[in-house]
Motif scaffolding. Structure first.
Motif, PDB file in Angstrom:
ATOM      1  N   SER A  48       0.834  -1.198   0.000  1.00  0.00           N
ATOM      2  CA  SER A  48       0.000   0.000   0.000  1.00  0.00           C
ATOM      3  C   SER A  48       0.869   1.250   0.000  1.00  0.00           C
ATOM      4  O   SER A  48       1.945   1.285   0.602  1.00  0.00           O
ATOM      5  CB  SER A  48      -0.911  -0.005   1.235  1.00  0.00           C
ATOM      6  OG  SER A  48      -1.590   1.229   1.354  1.00  0.00           O
ATOM      7  N   LYS A  49       0.385   2.292  -0.668  1.00  0.00           N
ATOM      8  CA  LYS A  49       1.068   3.587  -0.626  1.00  0.00           C
ATOM      9  C   LYS A  49       0.859   4.282   0.715  1.00  0.00           C
ATOM     10  O   LYS A  49       1.596   5.209   1.063  1.00  0.00           O
ATOM     11  CB  LYS A  49       0.549   4.486  -1.751  1.00  0.00           C
ATOM     12  CG  LYS A  49       0.962   4.035  -3.147  1.00  0.00           C
ATOM     13  CD  LYS A  49       0.383   4.968  -4.200  1.00  0.00           C
ATOM     14  CE  LYS A  49       0.796   4.541  -5.609  1.00  0.00           C
ATOM     15  NZ  LYS A  49       0.194   5.417  -6.644  1.00  0.00           N
ATOM     16  N   ASP A  50      -0.137   3.830   1.459  1.00  0.00           N
ATOM     17  CA  ASP A  50      -0.435   4.393   2.772  1.00  0.00           C
ATOM     18  C   ASP A  50       0.473   3.737   3.807  1.00  0.00           C
ATOM     19  O   ASP A  50       0.297   2.569   4.166  1.00  0.00           O
ATOM     20  CB  ASP A  50      -1.909   4.144   3.119  1.00  0.00           C
ATOM     21  CG  ASP A  50      -2.347   4.845   4.401  1.00  0.00           C
ATOM     22  OD1 ASP A  50      -1.508   4.999   5.306  1.00  0.00           O
ATOM     23  OD2 ASP A  50      -3.532   5.206   4.492  1.00  0.00           O
ATOM     24  N   GLU A  51       1.456   4.486   4.301  1.00  0.00           N
ATOM     25  CA  GLU A  51       2.432   3.925   5.236  1.00  0.00           C
ATOM     26  C   GLU A  51       1.790   3.431   6.530  1.00  0.00           C
ATOM     27  O   GLU A  51       2.259   2.473   7.144  1.00  0.00           O
ATOM     28  CB  GLU A  51       3.507   4.972   5.556  1.00  0.00           C
ATOM     29  CG  GLU A  51       4.392   5.299   4.356  1.00  0.00           C
ATOM     30  CD  GLU A  51       5.461   6.322   4.706  1.00  0.00           C
ATOM     31  OE1 GLU A  51       5.518   6.742   5.881  1.00  0.00           O
ATOM     32  OE2 GLU A  51       6.237   6.692   3.802  1.00  0.00           O
ATOM     33  N   ASN A 110       9.692  -3.836  -0.405  1.00  0.00           N
ATOM     34  CA  ASN A 110       9.498  -2.762   0.552  1.00  0.00           C
ATOM     35  C   ASN A 110       9.895  -3.330   1.912  1.00  0.00           C
ATOM     36  O   ASN A 110       9.286  -4.298   2.390  1.00  0.00           O
ATOM     37  CB  ASN A 110       8.035  -2.308   0.573  1.00  0.00           C
ATOM     38  CG  ASN A 110       7.754  -1.262   1.641  1.00  0.00           C
ATOM     39  OD1 ASN A 110       8.677  -0.716   2.236  1.00  0.00           O
ATOM     40  ND2 ASN A 110       6.482  -0.999   1.884  1.00  0.00           N
ATOM     41  N   LYS A 162      -3.771   2.948  -5.473  1.00  0.00           N
ATOM     42  CA  LYS A 162      -3.521   3.042  -4.033  1.00  0.00           C
ATOM     43  C   LYS A 162      -2.325   2.203  -3.588  1.00  0.00           C
ATOM     44  O   LYS A 162      -1.977   2.208  -2.409  1.00  0.00           O
ATOM     45  CB  LYS A 162      -4.762   2.593  -3.260  1.00  0.00           C
ATOM     46  CG  LYS A 162      -5.994   3.431  -3.556  1.00  0.00           C
ATOM     47  CD  LYS A 162      -7.214   2.874  -2.843  1.00  0.00           C
ATOM     48  CE  LYS A 162      -8.441   3.710  -3.176  1.00  0.00           C
ATOM     49  NZ  LYS A 162      -9.666   3.173  -2.524  1.00  0.00           N
ATOM     50  N   ILE A 163      -1.705   1.493  -4.539  1.00  0.00           N
ATOM     51  CA  ILE A 163      -0.625   0.584  -4.163  1.00  0.00           C
ATOM     52  C   ILE A 163       0.576   0.740  -5.090  1.00  0.00           C
ATOM     53  O   ILE A 163       0.467   1.263  -6.203  1.00  0.00           O
ATOM     54  CB  ILE A 163      -1.088  -0.894  -4.199  1.00  0.00           C
ATOM     55  CG1 ILE A 163      -1.435  -1.318  -5.636  1.00  0.00           C
ATOM     56  CG2 ILE A 163      -2.261  -1.128  -3.267  1.00  0.00           C
ATOM     57  CD1 ILE A 163      -1.727  -2.804  -5.796  1.00  0.00           C
ATOM     58  N   GLU A 164       1.715   0.291  -4.607  1.00  0.00           N
ATOM     59  CA  GLU A 164       2.886   0.082  -5.458  1.00  0.00           C
ATOM     60  C   GLU A 164       2.854  -1.374  -5.885  1.00  0.00           C
ATOM     61  O   GLU A 164       2.653  -2.258  -5.044  1.00  0.00           O
ATOM     62  CB  GLU A 164       4.177   0.372  -4.678  1.00  0.00           C
ATOM     63  CG  GLU A 164       4.304   1.779  -4.142  1.00  0.00           C
ATOM     64  CD  GLU A 164       4.557   2.814  -5.230  1.00  0.00           C
ATOM     65  OE1 GLU A 164       4.844   2.423  -6.390  1.00  0.00           O
ATOM     66  OE2 GLU A 164       4.456   4.010  -4.917  1.00  0.00           O
TER      67      GLU A 164
END
Length: 391
Positions: free
Chosen positions: A79-82, A288, A312-314
């Motif tokens: 997720s791009k949301d850490e 990651n 919303k994701i890498e």
């Protein structure tokens, strides 16, 4: 007069998926109870009319898999949301998938803690998502969840159902619907509740019903995660996962459910629309360090859902064999049952520490010294192979 599903397949092949219970037309004819080994499995009661209809919900008897191998795509994702990655076991992909449904008035089924055990439940609000997050390395009590899925579908709801491969296979035998999307996990197998409870009682000196466990505490890192046990919000034990002796026995395959050793549902194509897991052994360029998910898209429906979270994701596409290398339970992986039978004979007679020392001990200092050169050579060999292959 027909045999029940459990009489047909026997307890050694029964996964405890609850498929039979959710198809039985007679209320109370099947009840799930813990076996002597500590797994929830079906028992036929006097209410049974011997119709044999429960066989229709047993995935061991009736396999339903409409996925095609040519649809398979494999990704490394997070997720791009850490914050989502931080509170998730791996890359937070389950949370991103679930949000699509919860933000669109849909329903998400998953596993949560309840009174010291794992149960399947449904949620319809984002505020309840936290309970379904994180890996839970015990059997989930499905109860009548598949029946509830049917009821929600009749109401026009869109549903995301997350479970183990055998649970998804059971759901497939009962329901096929355009508004139902399934997600399974890369499953190592389910360990015995009896062993877990013995560990809590004898080693932690506590009641399992009072314990809150975080099997994947990433404060020490994603790859070097810890296991944390809390009672009344107070940490009573915290170890790196390699030092937790209950977890060590689980990973050593000592006390898994019998069918998990040669799982019939670790197939390609997978039974679910999407498969999620930790991307162990992920190449550096796909990684990651805070958590990387391996994602396999197994159907057109799975690909359609994945498209909805791409912003919303890498995500980085990779090869199946690269993913399988560090995650053998993705496909056709057999586990050794060599110690299992002897362990369960000893289990009622010996305390947990004695069982640990006999069946899954820590390596001695001498063996560590002897094996050190071998590990170094193995590491060098793997690095050379990666350079040669350009990985």
């Amino acid at each position: 007069m027909k045999q029940s599903a459990i009489e047909t397949i026997g307890y050694d092949r029964c996964t405890g998926c609850y498929g039979c219970l959710n198809t039985c037309p007679v209320h109370g004819a099947i009840e799930f109870k813990l076996t002597d080994e500590g797994f929830y499995k079906p028992f036929v009661t006097n209410e049974c009319v011997h119709c044999g209809y429960c066989q229709e919900g047993c995935p061991v008897i009736k396999k339903v898999n409409n996925n095609q191998e040519e649809d398979l795509e494999v990704y490394s994702c997070w997720s791009k949301d850490e914050n989502i990655v931080k509170i998730s076991s791996s890359g937070g992909i389950f949370s991103e998938l679930a949000k699509i449904y919860l933000e669109d008035n849909g329903i998400v089924f998953g596993a949560k803690w309840e009174n010291g055990e794992i149960v399947h439940t449904s949620i319809s609000d984002l505020k309840d998502l936290k309970g379904l997050q994180k890996s839970k390395y015990l059997q989930s009590k499905i109860d009548n969840s598949y029946i509830k899925v049917k009821e929600f579908l009749k109401e026009g709801k869109k549903i995301l159902f997350v479970g183990t491969p055998c649970e998804i296979a059971a759901l497939n035998t009962i329901i096929q619907h355009k508004n139902l999307t399934t997600v399974d996990v890369v499953c190592h197998g389910i360990p015995s509740y009896n062993i877990y409870k013995k560990y809590i009682s004898e080693v932690l000196k506590s009641d399992y019903r009072k314990i809150e466990v975080n099997f994947r505490n990433k404060e020490t890192g994603w790859e070097n995660y810890s296991i944390t046990y809390k009672e009344n919000e107070r940490i009573i034990q915290e170890h790196l996962h390699g030092q937790d002796i209950w977890f060590k026995g689980f990973l050593a395959d000592i006390y898994l459910n019998s069918p998990c050793y040669n799982c019939e549902f670790r197939t390609i194509p997978r039974f679910a629309d999407i498969t999620l897991g930790d991307f162990w052994g992920v190449p550096q360029e796909l990684k990651n360090i805070n958590g990387t998910s391996v994602v396999t898209l197994n159907s057109k429906k799975g690909k359609e859902l994945f498209e909805k979270i791409k912003d919303k994701i890498e995500y980085k596409k990779t090869e199946f064999e690269i993913a399988r290398r560090g995650n053998p339970c993705i496909y056709n992986h057999k586990l050794s049952k060599e110690k299992r039978e002897k362990f369960f004979k000893d289990f009622p007679k010996k305390d947990f520490i004695t069982l640990h020392k006999k069946y899954f001990p820590y390596p001695s200092k001498a063996s560590k010294i002897i094996n050190f050169p071998r590990r170094v050579l193995g590491f060098i060999k793997r690095r050379i192979l990666k350079i040669v292959k350009g990985v």
